[in-house]
Design a protein around this motif. Structure first.
Motif, PDB file in Angstrom:
ATOM      1  N   CYS A  91      -0.996  -0.237  -9.327  1.00 10.26           N
ATOM      2  CA  CYS A  91      -0.712   0.996  -8.612  1.00 10.26           C
ATOM      3  C   CYS A  91       0.683   1.496  -8.993  1.00 10.26           C
ATOM      4  O   CYS A  91       1.649   0.735  -8.948  1.00 10.26           O
ATOM      5  CB  CYS A  91      -0.794   0.746  -7.114  1.00 10.26           C
ATOM      6  SG  CYS A  91      -0.285   2.151  -6.115  1.00 10.26           S
TER       7      CYS A  91
ATOM      8  N   CYS B 161       3.020   1.295  -5.488  1.00  8.97           N
ATOM      9  CA  CYS B 161       3.455   0.044  -4.860  1.00  8.97           C
ATOM     10  C   CYS B 161       3.422  -1.148  -5.821  1.00  8.97           C
ATOM     11  O   CYS B 161       3.765  -2.267  -5.443  1.00  8.97           O
ATOM     12  CB  CYS B 161       2.599  -0.254  -3.631  1.00  8.97           C
ATOM     13  SG  CYS B 161       0.912  -0.737  -4.007  1.00  8.97           S
TER      14      CYS B 161
ATOM     15  N   CYS C 123      -5.400   3.495  -3.419  1.00  4.58           N
ATOM     16  CA  CYS C 123      -4.905   2.116  -3.442  1.00  4.58           C
ATOM     17  C   CYS C 123      -5.227   1.425  -2.118  1.00  4.58           C
ATOM     18  O   CYS C 123      -4.961   1.962  -1.039  1.00  4.58           O
ATOM     19  CB  CYS C 123      -3.398   2.115  -3.688  1.00  4.58           C
ATOM     20  SG  CYS C 123      -2.684   0.456  -3.669  1.00  4.58           S
TER      21      CYS C 123
HETATM   22 ZN   LIG Z   1      -0.480   1.123  -4.043  1.00  2.00          ZN
END
Ligand SMILES: [Zn+2]
Length: 113
Positions: A68, A71, A13
């Protein structure tokens, strides 16, 4: 896009730097939601899209994973070129040019070897 397969790749990410597996849908070979990884060989002999054993093919891939898991940031890049040589999945990268896919129902394009 109707039936499809899935290419699973490892992605880091860009926001939180956590590594996770993301899924990219594509329609090439026998399409029955088979799951592949880089280096795997495409199966044929069912709901086939394209032709087996082509020297070099670029297959259209679209991201199935939307964000993701860690997050929750949405992924910006969601279209990919999947390079297939003699039915082996060689690599995947960010799509270079969508207009390359104005043939074969947008699923794949044969490249000069
Ligand atoms: Zn992330």
């Amino acid at each position: 896009m109707g039936t499809f397969n899935v290419l699973k790749i490892q992605n880091i990410c860009s926001i939180c730097s956590i590594r996770s597996e993301i899924r990219i849908q594509f329609s090439f070979g026998d399409t029955w939601q088979f799951e592949y990884e880089i280096g795997d060989t495409i199966r044929w002999g069912g709901y086939d899209i394209g032709k087996p054993n082509l020297p070099k093919v670029k297959v259209y891939g679209i991201l199935e994973t939307e964000k993701c898991f860690n997050c929750n940031s949405p992924y910006i890049i969601d279209e990919f070129d999947i390079l297939v040589q003699f039915d082996v999945i060689m690599e995947v990268q960010k799509m270079a040019n969508f207009s390359d896919y104005l043939v074969n129902d947008g699923d794949y394009v044969e490249l000069s070897p």
